[in-house]
Design an enzyme around this catalytic site. Structure first.
Site: not given
Ligand code: SAM
Ligand code: SF4
Ligand code: DTB
Length: 332
Positions: A59, A63, A66, A103, A134, A194, A270
């Site tokens: 990606c 973040c 992530c 989802c 979802c 959501c 959730r």
């Molecule tokens: N890329 C899209 C986005 O960021 O909206 C969808 C996928 S992203 C992985 C979905 C959510 O997963 C994030 O908004 C975050 O809240 C959660 N998430 C991702 N990594 C995480 C982690 N290490 N611990 C807890 N929540 C996590």
């Molecule tokens: Fe990309 Fe992860 Fe951020 Fe979603 S949470 S936008 S998958 S880096």
């Protein structure tokens, strides 16, 4: 104590009010949350959603929590968009195990129009199995939410993740306002929202209260509110954090669930990422605090989740059951 005769959904929450809920003695907070919960839901029903990562890793976004950001060296193997048959097979298995919602998550900043065509096919097929659908695909462009709605999408997951004041500490490649913009498009298209966030990223209690205030002040309130505990994935910036707020007190996580329940009384709250790390006793406290939905199945997107059998056993010990959808009773 919150006056249960008032319509809390229409109340606008100030930061001071949300902080005051957080500051209550634990037992008082739990009593209030459980009272609100009972006024709006079957207290022993838990909605079951199963997650599938339909496109993993690589990606563009940064973040800090992530595993799927191309900017963090987490050793994750990238996978391109799954084919339709693989997704349908996973959805059938989720339904057979008792989930009512499926989802699908993609590691994108946002979907390209070409990719969206494949995702709408997945939504159509999953919906035709009798599951709620979802997706979480990142930021949407005008017209994309309508295409998803036409395919039968029930929910779009797009989290605020943290309070606006802390957002730039965690993510710099898109903004909190970008998130609000996509949420508005989802609402406008008539798709259920959501939207939740992550607790345990080194934020202060004020930031946690700010996140919940922002979620509770969305209009209408999100139908589904995932509260994730940070899963510390090696190689991500947030896994390496240190300092006084680095390790979250589990009771602070339970408090966050309770405050979400009180401020968003008719939303499904959730208990999301981090269940394996919390353990069964803390999860039970989260259910007492008003959590009434979980991700069900041994995988989240890239990290683990309790095995379905372990969840069934925990539900049996606690007298919980899967929430029915359209009159159907589910696993547990
Ligand atoms: N890329 C899209 C986005 O960021 O909206 C969808 C996928 S992203 C992985 C979905 C959510 O997963 C994030 O908004 C975050 O809240 C959660 N998430 C991702 N990594 C995480 C982690 N290490 N611990 C807890 N929540 C996590
Ligand atoms: Fe990309 Fe992860 Fe951020 Fe979603 S949470 S936008 S998958 S880096
Ligand atoms: C949400 O709020 N939590 C889910 C879902 N929405 C997409 C994702 C949790 C991801 C946890 C880390 C991982 O498995 O990669």
């Amino acid at each position: 104590m919150t006056d249960l005769s008032q319509p809390i959904q229409s109340k606008s929450w100030s930061l001071a009010e949300v902080e005051a809920l957080y500051a209550l003695p634990f037992n008082d907070l739990m009593f209030q949350a459980q009272s609100v919960h009972r006024a709006h839901f079957d207290p022993n029903a838990v909605q079951l959603s199963t997650l599938l990562s339909i496109k993993t890793g690589g990606c563009s976004e940064d973040c800090g929590y992530c595993s799927q950001s191309a900017r963090h060296d987490t050793g994750l193997e990238r996978e391109k968009l799954l084919d339709l048959a693989t997704v349908v097979e996973a959805a059938q298995a989720a339904k057979a195990a008792g989930a009512t919602r499926f989802c699908m998550g993609a590691a994108w900043r946002g979907p390209k129009d070409r990719d969206l065509g494949a995702v709408t096919e997945m939504v159509r097929e999953v919906k035709s199995l009798g599951l709620e659908t979802c997706v979480t695909l990142g930021m949407l462009q005008p017209g994309q939410a309508e295409r998803l709605k036409d395919a039968g999408l029930d929910y779009y997951n797009h989290n605020l993740d943290t309070a606006s004041e802390f957002y730039g500490e965690v993510i710099t490649t898109h903004s909190h306002d970008d998130r609000l913009d996509t949420l508005a498009q989802v609402r406008e298209a008539g798709i259920h929202v959501c939207c939740g966030g992550i607790i345990g990223m080194g934020e202060s209690r004020r930031v946690r209260a700010g996140l919940i205030m922002e979620l509770a002040n969305l209009r209408p309130q999100p139908e589904s509110v995932p509260i994730n505990m940070l899963v510390k994935v090696p190689g991500t910036p947030l896994a390496a954090q240190s300092g006084p707020d680095a390790d979250l007190d589990p009771f602070e996580f339970v408090r966050s669930i309770a405050v979400a329940r009180i401020t968003m009384p008719s939303s499904h709250v959730r208990l999301s990422a981090g269940r394996s790390e919390l353990g069964e006793a803390v999860q039970a406290l989260c259910f007492l605090a008003g959590a009434n939905s979980v991700f069900y199945g041994d995988h989240l997107l890239t990290t683990g989740n309790p095995e379905a059998d372990a969840d069934s056993a925990l539900f049996a010990r606690l007298g919980l059951h899967g929430e029915a959808v359209r009159g159907r009773r589910c696993a547990g």
